[in-house]
Design a protein around this motif. Sequence first.
Motif, PDB file in Angstrom:
ATOM      1  N   PHE A  79       0.856  -1.190   0.000  1.00 29.00           N
ATOM      2  CA  PHE A  79       0.000   0.000   0.000  1.00 29.00           C
ATOM      3  C   PHE A  79       0.889   1.237   0.000  1.00 29.00           C
ATOM      4  O   PHE A  79       1.878   1.308   0.740  1.00 29.00           O
ATOM      5  CB  PHE A  79      -0.917  -0.002   1.228  1.00 29.00           C
ATOM      6  CG  PHE A  79      -1.982  -1.060   1.165  1.00 29.00           C
ATOM      7  CD1 PHE A  79      -3.256  -0.756   0.726  1.00 29.00           C
ATOM      8  CD2 PHE A  79      -1.697  -2.376   1.517  1.00 29.00           C
ATOM      9  CE1 PHE A  79      -4.244  -1.740   0.638  1.00 29.00           C
ATOM     10  CE2 PHE A  79      -2.665  -3.369   1.437  1.00 29.00           C
ATOM     11  CZ  PHE A  79      -3.942  -3.043   1.004  1.00 29.00           C
ATOM     12  N   THR A  80       0.525   2.208  -0.851  1.00 32.53           N
ATOM     13  CA  THR A  80       1.293   3.445  -0.915  1.00 32.53           C
ATOM     14  C   THR A  80       0.436   4.547  -1.525  1.00 32.53           C
ATOM     15  O   THR A  80      -0.725   4.316  -1.879  1.00 32.53           O
ATOM     16  CB  THR A  80       2.589   3.243  -1.728  1.00 32.53           C
ATOM     17  OG1 THR A  80       3.430   4.389  -1.554  1.00 32.53           O
ATOM     18  CG2 THR A  80       2.317   3.030  -3.206  1.00 32.53           C
ATOM     19  N   SER A  81       1.000   5.729  -1.650  1.00 41.92           N
ATOM     20  CA  SER A  81       0.257   6.847  -2.238  1.00 41.92           C
ATOM     21  C   SER A  81       0.353   6.789  -3.766  1.00 41.92           C
ATOM     22  O   SER A  81       1.352   6.359  -4.330  1.00 41.92           O
ATOM     23  CB  SER A  81       0.814   8.182  -1.737  1.00 41.92           C
ATOM     24  OG  SER A  81       2.162   8.338  -2.137  1.00 41.92           O
ATOM     25  N   ALA A 108      -3.202   3.264  -1.103  1.00 44.18           N
ATOM     26  CA  ALA A 108      -3.852   2.473  -2.148  1.00 44.18           C
ATOM     27  C   ALA A 108      -3.076   1.200  -2.431  1.00 44.18           C
ATOM     28  O   ALA A 108      -1.847   1.171  -2.346  1.00 44.18           O
ATOM     29  CB  ALA A 108      -3.961   3.303  -3.422  1.00 44.18           C
ATOM     30  N   PRO A 109      -3.777   0.120  -2.792  1.00 39.82           N
ATOM     31  CA  PRO A 109      -3.103  -1.151  -3.072  1.00 39.82           C
ATOM     32  C   PRO A 109      -2.390  -1.128  -4.424  1.00 39.82           C
ATOM     33  O   PRO A 109      -2.925  -0.667  -5.431  1.00 39.82           O
ATOM     34  CB  PRO A 109      -4.248  -2.165  -3.074  1.00 39.82           C
ATOM     35  CG  PRO A 109      -5.455  -1.368  -3.445  1.00 39.82           C
ATOM     36  CD  PRO A 109      -5.236   0.006  -2.881  1.00 39.82           C
ATOM     37  N   VAL A 110      -1.172  -1.651  -4.434  1.00 43.72           N
ATOM     38  CA  VAL A 110      -0.375  -1.797  -5.648  1.00 43.72           C
ATOM     39  C   VAL A 110       0.258  -3.183  -5.615  1.00 43.72           C
ATOM     40  O   VAL A 110       0.803  -3.587  -4.584  1.00 43.72           O
ATOM     41  CB  VAL A 110       0.736  -0.721  -5.719  1.00 43.72           C
ATOM     42  CG1 VAL A 110       1.650  -0.966  -6.927  1.00 43.72           C
ATOM     43  CG2 VAL A 110       0.143   0.683  -5.770  1.00 43.72           C
ATOM     44  N   ALA A 111       0.184  -3.905  -6.711  1.00 45.16           N
ATOM     45  CA  ALA A 111       0.864  -5.201  -6.811  1.00 45.16           C
ATOM     46  C   ALA A 111       2.224  -4.988  -7.470  1.00 45.16           C
ATOM     47  O   ALA A 111       2.351  -4.200  -8.414  1.00 45.16           O
ATOM     48  CB  ALA A 111       0.030  -6.182  -7.625  1.00 45.16           C
ATOM     49  N   LEU A 112       3.226  -5.674  -6.969  1.00 46.45           N
ATOM     50  CA  LEU A 112       4.583  -5.573  -7.509  1.00 46.45           C
ATOM     51  C   LEU A 112       4.958  -6.878  -8.208  1.00 46.45           C
ATOM     52  O   LEU A 112       4.798  -7.955  -7.624  1.00 46.45           O
ATOM     53  CB  LEU A 112       5.597  -5.301  -6.398  1.00 46.45           C
ATOM     54  CG  LEU A 112       5.422  -4.041  -5.569  1.00 46.45           C
ATOM     55  CD1 LEU A 112       6.529  -3.962  -4.523  1.00 46.45           C
ATOM     56  CD2 LEU A 112       5.452  -2.806  -6.458  1.00 46.45           C
ATOM     57  N   VAL A 113       5.451  -6.784  -9.424  1.00 56.79           N
ATOM     58  CA  VAL A 113       5.945  -7.979 -10.118  1.00 56.79           C
ATOM     59  C   VAL A 113       7.306  -8.327  -9.549  1.00 56.79           C
ATOM     60  O   VAL A 113       8.223  -7.505  -9.583  1.00 56.79           O
ATOM     61  CB  VAL A 113       6.058  -7.729 -11.635  1.00 56.79           C
ATOM     62  CG1 VAL A 113       6.555  -8.979 -12.337  1.00 56.79           C
ATOM     63  CG2 VAL A 113       4.710  -7.320 -12.193  1.00 56.79           C
ATOM     64  N   THR A 185      -9.855  -3.639  -3.737  1.00 54.74           N
ATOM     65  CA  THR A 185     -10.601  -2.571  -4.402  1.00 54.74           C
ATOM     66  C   THR A 185      -9.741  -1.951  -5.501  1.00 54.74           C
ATOM     67  O   THR A 185      -8.638  -1.468  -5.237  1.00 54.74           O
ATOM     68  CB  THR A 185     -11.009  -1.475  -3.400  1.00 54.74           C
ATOM     69  OG1 THR A 185     -11.717  -2.076  -2.316  1.00 54.74           O
ATOM     70  CG2 THR A 185     -11.905  -0.434  -4.071  1.00 54.74           C
ATOM     71  N   PRO A 186     -10.222  -1.959  -6.769  1.00 54.76           N
ATOM     72  CA  PRO A 186      -9.420  -1.409  -7.864  1.00 54.76           C
ATOM     73  C   PRO A 186      -9.225   0.104  -7.748  1.00 54.76           C
ATOM     74  O   PRO A 186     -10.001   0.804  -7.087  1.00 54.76           O
ATOM     75  CB  PRO A 186     -10.238  -1.756  -9.119  1.00 54.76           C
ATOM     76  CG  PRO A 186     -11.134  -2.868  -8.699  1.00 54.76           C
ATOM     77  CD  PRO A 186     -11.447  -2.604  -7.253  1.00 54.76           C
ATOM     78  N   TYR A 187      -8.200   0.579  -8.428  1.00 53.48           N
ATOM     79  CA  TYR A 187      -7.809   1.989  -8.371  1.00 53.48           C
ATOM     80  C   TYR A 187      -8.971   2.924  -8.702  1.00 53.48           C
ATOM     81  O   TYR A 187      -9.280   3.845  -7.926  1.00 53.48           O
ATOM     82  CB  TYR A 187      -6.646   2.234  -9.334  1.00 53.48           C
ATOM     83  CG  TYR A 187      -6.293   3.687  -9.541  1.00 53.48           C
ATOM     84  CD1 TYR A 187      -5.582   4.394  -8.575  1.00 53.48           C
ATOM     85  CD2 TYR A 187      -6.654   4.351 -10.704  1.00 53.48           C
ATOM     86  CE1 TYR A 187      -5.252   5.728  -8.755  1.00 53.48           C
ATOM     87  CE2 TYR A 187      -6.328   5.682 -10.895  1.00 53.48           C
ATOM     88  CZ  TYR A 187      -5.635   6.365  -9.921  1.00 53.48           C
ATOM     89  OH  TYR A 187      -5.306   7.683 -10.117  1.00 53.48           O
TER      90      TYR A 187
END
Length: 441
Positions: A79-81, A108-113, A185-187
């Motif tokens: 999670f980040t801005s 906000a949720p972000v997925a990292l590859v 929850t999507p962006y």
Amino acid sequence: MTTLLRIPITNVFGQGDYSVTLHLGSEKSPVNLLLDTGSSTLVVKSTTYQANLDKKLTPSTAVQEVNYGVGGWNGPVIFTSINIHEHCHKSDHPQSIAKSPSMNLSNAPVALVHSDKQSKTFGDADGILGLAYHHLNKSFDFSDYFTEHKITPALSYPWPFSHEVSEDLVSFKKLMWKYPEHDVTPYFTLLEEQQLSANKFAFYSKRSAIHVNKSHSNKINKIPSDELAKDPLNKGLLILGGGEEQTDLYQGEFQSIKVEHDVYYNVDLKSVQVGTSQPVIAEPLNQKHLKSYFTNAIIDTGAGGIVLTAEIYQQVINDLIAYNANFAQCLAPFKEMSAQLVGIDINELKLEQWPTVYFNFVSEPATANTEEKIVQLACTPETYWQINTPNYDKACFRLLSQLPQWPNQSIIGLPLLNNYYVVFDRSKDKTGVVKFAQQKE
């Protein structure tokens, strides 16, 4: 109070697919993310966004995995801005962000590859911004796994899995399903829920493949993305929180297609017609796929071609050749996907001789008192063929046949959308509508 943003986009990082620039974390790291209404996850390459420098990053116990049919990835959820603003470019200085209208999410949720190999899924882009609904944005809580395997810290970031465990996406997916699942929850949904944006966005584009102009015709090495991005044909616009008020981008009335399910932007395709030929009927989705895919077509900004079911595709090819036998020579190479990397010589192609291909969709389903209403949208030769790609004086055919293992569902991508100004209005009729108006010349 909601904000409306009109944001420049470009197709040069996604090999024809359009991307938008977002800024992540405390460093406001710029990332070019592909705009994809066919998925829901916001995912970035770990090599582009340097998570270790982000003072706003909060790790979690959640893991995600997505397979797009062509390529896929897995990795941690952090999670980040996230900041998005008008007139932004990847080279913008972070301080310039404050000078233009913007939307800011603080946690906000972000997925990292996690893998460089998997990052190739995105081409020269830095990841994907999924614009579909929450059902496609599943994550899995690995708290129990971390406890069982004595992993400390008991978090998915930094990525704690060995190469052997995580690199095979099929076996990793089986592992994930052993643990609790919940939707992320999507962006865009977050923007709407936090009243930063109205529940709609619009998409304006010209092409489905990068345009290479004459000035680049003698280049031996790869043309720099910054040079290609200057070409007006490689530009577009994303309007967050609006659509109909952008009257400089369209003319005439909108035509609406009903979104049948809020998973993908699922629509009901009735038929496809080559010029004045007999319409090719689009069969309903096979019963065994209804639970996962819902309808026989989706509207997908992340698809660089129109992918037709095998039966529709073959009949469209037959109808084009019946229209003009000389077309067969142009079409023959494109039985193979590899032809998209080479193209044919433009002098073989006389676009003025090719017919428009029409797509007929359900606008309003039939009720007890009304008949089904149909909307017809036109895909012109100038968009189902792309000239000056992949090189100057070359051309590519952008109608494609069904992917292996894909159900009998057509993917309505950029070649049709390029003909219109398209508004995805999620606020209408529970599941939303997609509205099409002619672009202004």
